[in-house]
Design an enzyme around this catalytic site. Structure first.
Site, mmCIF file in Angstrom:
data_model
loop_
_atom_site.group_PDB
_atom_site.id
_atom_site.type_symbol
_atom_site.label_atom_id
_atom_site.label_comp_id
_atom_site.label_asym_id
_atom_site.label_seq_id
_atom_site.Cartn_x
_atom_site.Cartn_y
_atom_site.Cartn_z
ATOM 1 N N GLU A 115 -7.042 4.891 7.969
ATOM 2 C CA GLU A 115 -6.689 6.502 7.598
ATOM 3 C C GLU A 115 -7.560 6.940 6.331
ATOM 4 O O GLU A 115 -8.093 7.547 6.952
ATOM 5 C CB GLU A 115 -5.534 6.828 6.512
ATOM 6 C CG GLU A 115 -4.329 6.000 7.760
ATOM 7 C CD GLU A 115 -2.934 5.789 6.461
ATOM 8 O OE1 GLU A 115 -2.698 5.773 5.578
ATOM 9 O OE2 GLU A 115 -1.879 5.355 7.251
ATOM 10 N N GLY A 167 2.191 2.735 10.742
ATOM 11 C CA GLY A 167 3.850 3.965 10.823
ATOM 12 C C GLY A 167 4.424 4.433 11.693
ATOM 13 O O GLY A 167 4.991 5.025 12.167
ATOM 14 N N HIS A 210 -9.420 1.492 4.682
ATOM 15 C CA HIS A 210 -8.562 1.443 5.471
ATOM 16 C C HIS A 210 -8.353 2.259 6.712
ATOM 17 O O HIS A 210 -9.330 3.494 6.443
ATOM 18 C CB HIS A 210 -7.005 1.978 4.633
ATOM 19 C CG HIS A 210 -5.684 1.783 4.712
ATOM 20 N ND1 HIS A 210 -5.350 2.587 5.874
ATOM 21 C CD2 HIS A 210 -5.024 1.757 5.041
ATOM 22 C CE1 HIS A 210 -4.508 2.792 6.764
ATOM 23 N NE2 HIS A 210 -3.994 1.715 5.778
ATOM 24 N N GLU A 241 -4.977 -4.360 10.406
ATOM 25 C CA GLU A 241 -4.249 -3.078 10.685
ATOM 26 C C GLU A 241 -4.013 -2.632 12.069
ATOM 27 O O GLU A 241 -5.290 -1.392 12.051
ATOM 28 C CB GLU A 241 -3.990 -2.549 10.001
ATOM 29 C CG GLU A 241 -4.073 -3.097 8.595
ATOM 30 C CD GLU A 241 -3.468 -2.203 7.427
ATOM 31 O OE1 GLU A 241 -2.176 -2.173 7.262
ATOM 32 O OE2 GLU A 241 -3.758 -0.818 7.124
ATOM 33 N N SER A 298 3.826 -1.557 10.386
ATOM 34 C CA SER A 298 5.607 -1.803 11.066
ATOM 35 C C SER A 298 6.063 -2.559 10.866
ATOM 36 O O SER A 298 7.242 -3.685 11.376
ATOM 37 C CB SER A 298 5.279 -1.268 12.417
ATOM 38 O OG SER A 298 5.086 0.540 12.064
ATOM 39 N N GLY A 325 2.513 -0.972 4.323
ATOM 40 C CA GLY A 325 3.569 0.565 4.284
ATOM 41 C C GLY A 325 4.476 1.177 3.421
ATOM 42 O O GLY A 325 4.973 0.784 2.410
ATOM 43 N N GLY A 326 4.812 1.338 4.902
ATOM 44 C CA GLY A 326 6.393 2.457 4.263
ATOM 45 C C GLY A 326 7.662 1.598 4.332
ATOM 46 O O GLY A 326 8.145 2.311 2.899
ATOM 47 N N ASN A 340 0.946 -1.052 0.375
ATOM 48 C CA ASN A 340 -0.257 -0.315 -0.191
ATOM 49 C C ASN A 340 0.561 1.418 -0.379
ATOM 50 O O ASN A 340 1.342 1.706 0.792
ATOM 51 C CB ASN A 340 -0.982 -0.314 1.429
ATOM 52 C CG ASN A 340 -1.764 1.389 1.532
ATOM 53 O OD1 ASN A 340 -1.553 2.515 0.498
ATOM 54 N ND2 ASN A 340 -2.432 1.679 2.533
ATOM 55 N N TRP A 341 1.072 1.879 -1.619
ATOM 56 C CA TRP A 341 2.374 3.329 -1.060
ATOM 57 C C TRP A 341 0.932 3.863 -0.352
ATOM 58 O O TRP A 341 2.343 5.119 -0.699
ATOM 59 C CB TRP A 341 1.792 3.099 -2.613
ATOM 60 C CG TRP A 341 2.362 2.290 -3.547
ATOM 61 C CD1 TRP A 341 3.024 0.703 -3.401
ATOM 62 C CD2 TRP A 341 3.589 2.694 -4.557
ATOM 63 N NE1 TRP A 341 3.926 0.615 -4.198
ATOM 64 C CE2 TRP A 341 4.306 1.056 -5.089
ATOM 65 C CE3 TRP A 341 3.436 3.525 -5.571
ATOM 66 C CZ2 TRP A 341 4.209 1.067 -6.584
ATOM 67 C CZ3 TRP A 341 3.835 3.219 -7.215
ATOM 68 C CH2 TRP A 341 4.249 1.745 -7.366
ATOM 69 N N LYS A 342 0.187 4.820 -0.439
ATOM 70 C CA LYS A 342 -1.088 5.250 0.217
ATOM 71 C C LYS A 342 0.124 6.077 -0.473
ATOM 72 O O LYS A 342 -0.282 6.142 -1.848
ATOM 73 C CB LYS A 342 -0.045 5.973 2.005
ATOM 74 C CG LYS A 342 -0.414 4.335 2.527
ATOM 75 C CD LYS A 342 -0.030 5.120 4.100
ATOM 76 C CE LYS A 342 -0.654 3.316 4.892
ATOM 77 N NZ LYS A 342 -0.272 3.610 6.017
HETATM 78 P P1 13P Z 1 2.928 0.892 7.216
HETATM 79 O O1 13P Z 1 3.458 -0.852 6.988
HETATM 80 O O2 13P Z 1 4.499 2.262 7.381
HETATM 81 O O3 13P Z 1 3.478 0.632 8.994
HETATM 82 O O4 13P Z 1 1.706 0.585 7.532
HETATM 83 C C1 13P Z 1 0.817 -0.046 7.341
HETATM 84 C C2 13P Z 1 -0.857 -0.272 6.512
HETATM 85 O O5 13P Z 1 -1.203 0.748 7.121
HETATM 86 C C3 13P Z 1 -0.716 -0.441 5.196
HETATM 87 O O6 13P Z 1 -2.183 -0.046 4.662
#
Ligand code: 13P
Length: 256
Positions: A98, A174, A96, A168, A214, A235-236, A9-11
């Protein structure tokens, strides 16, 4: 045996040049390699058609990060399920944390989005997870059960069976604070027993349940080794191929 999945997930990261570079880097890194899991990539909308072109003749599955709940029409700024499907994307992230936190997406909205995705043949990656205060109050299992109940609502078992679920925990996203494999496994087992109760044994056994928060190359093996963890939503660590590849390759070290 259940599907094993690593999803990126590149966000809201990567401009057009950077994004297509990352797609190419991943394609090159995977070329000729026998990998033990499916790879899904969810870039921002602007990359979907370019990425689809680059991903032709690879096994990488393209996903969007969001869809409109409406079918089409005067909804400025929205992107419909049908538009997403027309790029070649096969999956879509829905729910998600977010989106829930910053865009007010509640269970009713997410239910509509799930229906829209399913009707266009997009496979939902449905996200659930509790906040830190909810865990500290001992409400985490109820929070996740309620998120599933509200969004799934009256969707039939045959449709639910096509989804992917991602757990999640919001406090792990993050933050560098990964859930321990035991904490994650406990929630994954809870989700699977929820599915069994509502939709039957075969839906529960078949459903891929991914962990997100994470997750990285150092903790992926211990997380993926848990009986009810079927991969990760990253994500990251999905934003650079040298960080993402070790997570994909973690599956080589997991035998279950
Ligand atoms: P991180 O891997 O950056 O913690 O993000 C997880 C995430 O929200 C994937 O959708």
């Amino acid at each position: 045996m259940r599907e094993k999945i690593v999803a990126a997930n590149w966000k809201m990261n990567k401009d057009l040049t950077e994004g297509l570079q990352l797609v190419s880097d991943l394609v090159e890194s995977l070329k000729g390699k026998k990998i033990a899991c499916e790879v899904i990539m969810a870039p921002p909308f602007i990359h979907l058609s370019g990425a689809a072109e680059r991903l032709k003749e690879t096994d990488i599955v393209l996903a969007a990060q969001n869809i409109a709940k409406e079918e089409n029409g005067a909804f400025t700024g929205e992107v419909s399920a049908q538009m997403i499907a027309s790029t070649g994307a096969k999956c879509v992230i829905i729910g998600h944390s977010e989106r829930r936190a910053y865009y007010g997406e509640n269970g009713a909205v997410l239910h509509e989005k799930l229906l829209r995705a399913i009707s266009e043949g997009l496979r939902p990656i449905f996200c659930v997870g509790e906040q830190l205060n909810e865990r500290e109050a001992g409400k985490h299992f109820d929070v996740v059960s309620n998120q599933l109940t509200e969004a799934f609502n009256a969707i039939g078992a045959d449709k639910i069976a096509q989804m992917i679920i991602a757990y999640e925990p919001v406090w792990a996203i993050g933050t560098g604070k990964t859930a321990s494999p035991e904490i994650a496994e406990e929630m994954h087992a809870h989700i699977r027993s929820f599915l069994k109760e509502r939709y039957g044994e075969s839906v529960a056994q078949k459903m891929p349940i991914l962990y997100g928060g994470s997750c990285n190359g150092s903790n992926a093996v211990s997380l993926f080794s848990q009986p009810n963890i079927d991969g990760g939503l990253i994500g990251g660590a999905s934003l650079a191929v040298e960080k993402f590849m070790p997570i994909i390759e973690a599956w080589d070290q997991v035998h279950k």
